[in-house]
Design a protein around this motif. Structure first.
Motif, short mmCIF file in Angstrom:
data_model
loop_
_atom_site.label_atom_id
_atom_site.label_comp_id
_atom_site.label_asym_id
_atom_site.label_seq_id
_atom_site.Cartn_x
_atom_site.Cartn_y
_atom_site.Cartn_z
N ALA A 231 5.58 10.14 -0.99
CA ALA A 231 6.84 10.62 -1.54
C ALA A 231 6.65 12.07 -1.95
CB ALA A 231 7.24 9.78 -2.74
N PRO A 232 6.89 13.00 -1.04
CA PRO A 232 6.56 14.41 -1.31
C PRO A 232 7.29 14.96 -2.54
CG PRO A 232 7.03 14.05 1.02
CD PRO A 232 7.36 12.77 0.32
N ALA B 258 0.81 -1.22 0.00
CA ALA B 258 0.00 0.00 0.00
C ALA B 258 0.85 1.27 0.00
CB ALA B 258 -0.93 0.00 1.21
N ASP B 259 2.16 1.16 0.29
CA ASP B 259 2.97 2.37 0.43
C ASP B 259 3.85 2.62 -0.78
OD1 ASP B 259 4.50 0.17 0.76
OD2 ASP B 259 5.48 0.83 2.63
N ASP B 260 3.45 2.12 -1.95
CA ASP B 260 4.26 2.34 -3.14
C ASP B 260 3.74 3.57 -3.89
OD1 ASP B 260 6.18 0.40 -5.20
OD2 ASP B 260 5.04 2.08 -6.07
N ALA B 261 4.50 4.66 -3.87
CA ALA B 261 4.06 5.92 -4.47
C ALA B 261 3.85 5.79 -5.96
CB ALA B 261 5.10 7.00 -4.16
N LEU C 199 -2.56 12.56 -4.71
CA LEU C 199 -2.28 13.12 -3.38
C LEU C 199 -1.68 12.07 -2.46
CD1 LEU C 199 -5.44 15.40 -2.90
CD2 LEU C 199 -3.03 16.14 -3.09
N ARG C 200 -2.20 10.82 -2.59
CA ARG C 200 -1.67 9.70 -1.77
C ARG C 200 -0.19 9.44 -2.13
NH1 ARG C 200 -4.35 5.35 0.66
NH2 ARG C 200 -2.83 4.36 2.06
N ALA C 201 0.10 9.51 -3.43
CA ALA C 201 1.48 9.31 -3.87
C ALA C 201 2.37 10.39 -3.29
CB ALA C 201 1.55 9.33 -5.40
#
Lengths: 733, 185
Positions: A717-718, A684-687, A711-713
């Motif tokens: 990973a800002p 779930a944490d793959d940008a 936005l989640r990406a």
């Protein structure tokens, strides 16, 4: 006097037959053209034709007239056609047995003067090729140095080694054996020596043949049980395997031709050619040869007329019995084999009431005999070591035990079985058969290294590593320092996860046996797997110098070189491996990957297709092939490969992500979105995945969803530039 | 065992040709003067059992000819012409005397039925007495019942008995092989 009495009785019986015939069939004249020729052509001339294995021809009326009296005698005694099994105890293909009516017909023909009848009414005589019956073979192997069989004396058993000369593996769908002088060959057996062990055991002798009736060969390290009976007898020069069941020859294999030779009265050249017919199709069915035996029980007192030897084996899986091969030497008298089914019913497999080694054969069932799991196969052989047994090699009789000389004895029963009804996901059923066979063997010979080793190997191959380790250690306690057992102990430790201990065992094996190829290979593979590529390279190079040419050594060395970054040298080794074995998976896979890296997708696809054929259950190979297809623009082929990979490895998020990409490029937006979500479900944490999902949602017109994904990406990973730019490009909602 | 001796008087003086040699010349003298025994070995060029006995007959020939035993290979079947037999003798390295029994006179004289089969005669008062007729040894009990090797050498025992002047033991079983082909009228 007993023997003579039997002979006379037998001659009387012939007379009796003739009398009966005369009484029952008075009028109808028996002639060659009408009754005898069809019978002879159907039953006799496959051997009895000019150049055939029979001692004379029966193709013409004149021939048959010359031999008429013998025909009447030997058919009445059922010496001819040669057929040992009792009718009704197993239904065999090619049953070579005349009916009572046919025998009576021959007797009457002879008795009434062997009339020809109307010559034009006779069927045309069959034609027999004077070269290969089955056509030109793909490969012919010849006995290197023919052996001169003496003019007289006892029968001779001799083993000729025919090395397989090719550098590629081939599957054999048919084989034809052409003895130089077929009339002197009773029968012949061919064994496949996977490791050339017999040749190496007889370096000075193998070219002119090694005497002996039985022999043992080393089957090598992989579980690779013999699958096919390779048996020649005079009426069966060509062995055609059933569809889907070819057998295999690899570079470095030998064929061992074991011939039973009969002196003819003059010195004869004992030689043979073996013709092999190839198929491109690997086997789709895996039969196995299974053995019952009880040689340890063979200790037959001189004069004993009814010495019984038995064995029984419980089947751990459902099988179909395809063929059967009973075997004893000269003292064997009666042979029985049957199965007791789980419901206690008795099913006969074979009954030979009067064994004769000269006429031994493999028997194939007309239709496979189904034996459910839990059936118990029995063999019961009776031996006659008295002087009443005319075959007795000793006069006067002496005590006889098991052994491989013809004057020793044997108690063997071989079955060709095909496991059936195998539940999906279960281990190779042949391993279960092997395990049952070896446990049965150990019950009879508890300390024998062969069943100990084979049992442990069968357990290890099923993934029962701890059980296997117990048996290997037990075997080593009984046979300390045994090279193969040490090697397999190491391999099993490696597979069980204890690779440090495994490497110690391999090193000990190498120290004890510096010439070993097996332990070196396994150590090298272990090194490779545990990031010790240069150590692996060193072992592989030693092997190239001192072990037989082997594709796996070259491909292993290639893999080590590749890991060390020497891709050109690696490529050369992979190509050398494929020269030896065009099916070597490691070489196909790695060469394909290298081609992919150097942007040659077409070449990569060809190689990786080969890899996938060799190991259809290797998810990585499917994935690499998908990449090759994708780079060649073959997106729908890529989709197929990725789906195959996902079936094998469903928890790999990369596969879902790649499938999503492939689907999207063929315009299948919704399935692509589903696969991207499947990838995100696993990570779930793959940008990147969120960004890519956003792109797909946007293309599907779901702007709000897309915005949330970008936005989640960016949350994960800002600095994700693509997600930022995509977000900015979205139309206002 | 009592010796069973069948007497057959051979009228050597008559002009009847018994058999011919490979050049077609009549065989007039089976036993030259001074012979102590004549052995007829009935053979067929195409009979496998007969052929398998050739080395044994050659062995007996070598062993007993110096003692005055005259051994003949006799071919009684009509198909065994001079040409066929010459080739066969060459193929099997047969050096013994060969007779083509083209009228089957020798076959009848010996009462032979089978190839291989042997008959032993003793010359006596211008004729020949048959003292043995039957199998060579006990390796074959019938077609299909064969010993790995012979345990009793019937013919050799008979020859030895003749040479020793003892009663001649008779065969312990029937001859096994191929029937002699009957001549067509």
């Amino acid at each position: 006097m007993n023997k003579v009495g039997r002979v006379w009785w037998w001659i009387l019986a012939v007379g009796l037959w003739a009398g009966e015939v005369a009484a029952t069939a008075q009028d109808s004249a028996v002639t060659w053209s009408h009754q005898i020729a069809p019978l002879v052509y159907n039953n006799c001339t496959t051997c009895h034709h000019p150049g055939g294995a029979g001692p004379f021809s029966l193709l013409t009326y004149e021939d048959a007239r010359r031999w008429g009296k013998q025909m009447a005698t030997v058919t009445a005694s059922r010496y001819m056609p040669p057929w040992l099994p009792e009718h009704g105890y197993g239904d065999f293909a090619d049953e070579r047995r005349l009916s009572n009516e046919e025998i009576a017909l021959i007797a009457k023909w002879v008795q009434t003067g062997m009339a020809e009848g109307e010559a034009s009414a006779a069927p045309p005589a069959p034609k027999y090729s004077d070269t290969w019956q089955y056509g030109t073979p793909d490969l012919v192997l010849k006995v290197e140095r023919p052996f001169t069989l003496p003019a007289s004396g006892t029968d001779v058993f001799r083993n000729f080694v025919l090395p397989y000369p090719l550098k590629q593996t081939h599957y054999i769908r048919a084989m034809e054996i052409r003895p130089a002088v077929p009339q002197i060959v009773h029968h012949a057996n061919i064994l496949i020596d996977r490791t050339a062990s017999f040749r190496r055991a007889h370096p000075a002798q193998w070219k002119e043949g090694v005497p002996g009736m039985e022999l043992e060969v080393d089957t090598g390290n992989d579980f690779d049980p013999d699958s096919n009976f390779l048996f020649w007898k005079p009426d069966t020069p060509v062995l055609v395997e059933p569809e889907g069941m070819p057998w295999r020859l690899d570079p470095g294999n030998d064929l061992i031709l074991n011939m039973h030779l009969k002196p003819s009265g003059k010195p004869e050249t004992a030689s043979a050619e073996i013709g092999l017919y190839f198929t491109d199709k690997p086997p789709s069915k895996q039969p196995m040869l299974l053995q019952l035996e009880h040689d340890a029980a063979l200790d037959i007192p001189a004069g004993d007329r009814d010495f019984v030897v038995e064995d029984a084996l419980r089947l751990p899986v459902d099988v179909e019995v395809l063929g059967i091969y009973p075997h004893a030497h000269y003292l064997g008298k009666r042979m029985e084999a049957w199965a007791t089914l789980p419901d206690q019913k008795k099913k006969w497999l074979i009954l030979i009431p009067s064994w004769d080694i000269d006429r031994q054969s493999v028997y194939r069932y007309r239709t496979p005999v189904f034996l459910p799991k839990g059936s118990v196969v029995h063999m019961r052989y009776t031996y006659d070591n008295s002087s009443a047994n005319e075959h007795n090699p000793h006069s006067p009789p002496v005590r006889v035990k098991a052994g491989n000389r013809s004057e020793d004895e044997m108690a063997h029963l071989w079955l060709q079985v095909l496991p059936v009804n195998v539940p999906p996901g279960s281990p190779d059923p042949r391993l279960l058969l092997q395990e049952a066979w070896m446990r049965n063997w150990l019950n009879k010979d508890p300390g024998d290294i062969i069943p100990l080793y084979n049992l442990a190997s069968a357990l290890a191959a099923q993934g029962k590593y701890q059980d296997a380790l117990v048996v290997y250690r037990h075997a080593l306690a009984l046979h300390p320092g045994d090279e193969r057992t040490l090697n397999e102990l190491g391999a099993t430790l490696e597979n069980s996860g204890d690779w440090q201990q495994a490497q110690k065992v391999f090193l000990q094996d190498i120290a004890d046996h510096p010439g070993t190829c097996n332990a070196r290979f396994n150590l090298a593979r272990s090194d490779l797997k545990h990031d010790q590529a240069s150590a692996a390279e060193q072992q592989f190079r030693t092997m190239l110098a001192q072990c037989p040419a082997d594709a796996t050594i070259h491909s292993g060395l290639g893999a080590a070189l590749d890991s060390e970054g020497h891709s050109d040298a690696a490529e050369a080794e992979f190509r050398a491996a494929l020269q030896i074995d065009a099916h070597d998976f490691t070489a196909l896979y790695n060469l394909g990957s290298l081609a992919l890296q150097s942007n040659q997708p077409q070449q990569a696809a060809d190689l990786l297709q080969g890899a996938v054929e060799q190991r259809p259950k290797d998810a990585d190979a499917h994935q690499e092939l998908a990449a090759a297809y994708a780079l060649s623009g073959r997106m729908s082929d890529a989709v197929v490969q990725l789906r195959a990979a996902i079936t094998l490895s469903p928890a790999n998020p990369d596969l879902h992500a790649q499938l999503s990409q492939a689907l999207a490029s063929t315009g299948q937006l919704e399935p692509a979105i589903a696969e991207r979500k499947a990838a995100l479900h696993l990570r779930a944490d793959d940008a990147d995945d969120w960004n890519n999902l956003g792109v797909l949602e946007a293309r599907a017109g779901r702007i709000g969803q897309a915005r949330e994904d970008f936005l989640r990406a960016l949350q994960l990973a800002p600095n994700h530039a693509q997600a930022r730019s995509n977000l900015q490009r979205l139309p206002p909602s | 065992m009592t010796a069973f001796i069948r007497v057959w008087l051979l009228a050597m003086a008559t002009a009847t040709t018994l058999a011919v040699d490979l050049d077609g010349r009549p065989v007039t003298q089976l036993a030259p003067p001074g012979s102590r025994a004549v052995v007829l070995f009935f053979a067929a060029s195409d009979c496998p059992v007969s052929n398998r006995y050739i080395p044994e007959i050659q062995r007996l020939t070598r062993q007993f000819e110096p003692s005055g035993v005259r051994v003949w290979f006799v071919y009684p079947n009509p198909g065994d012409s001079a040409k066929v037999v010459r080739a066969h003798d060459q193929e099997f390295s047969i050096t013994a005397r060969t007779a083509l029994d083209n009228k089957q006179s020798l076959t009848q004289m010996a009462h032979a039925t089978t190839t291989p089969e042997a008959a032993v005669f003793i010359p006596e008062r211008g004729g020949l007495h048959e003292v043995y007729r039957g199998r060579i040894d006990d390796r074959y009990l019938s077609l299909g019942a064969e010993r790995p090797q012979a345990t009793r050498h019937d013919l050799e025992e008979a020859i030895r008995a003749v040479l020793a002047g003892k009663p001649v033991p008779q065969p312990g079983g029937p001859p096994v092989g191929c029937s002699i082909v009957t001549l067509q009228p």
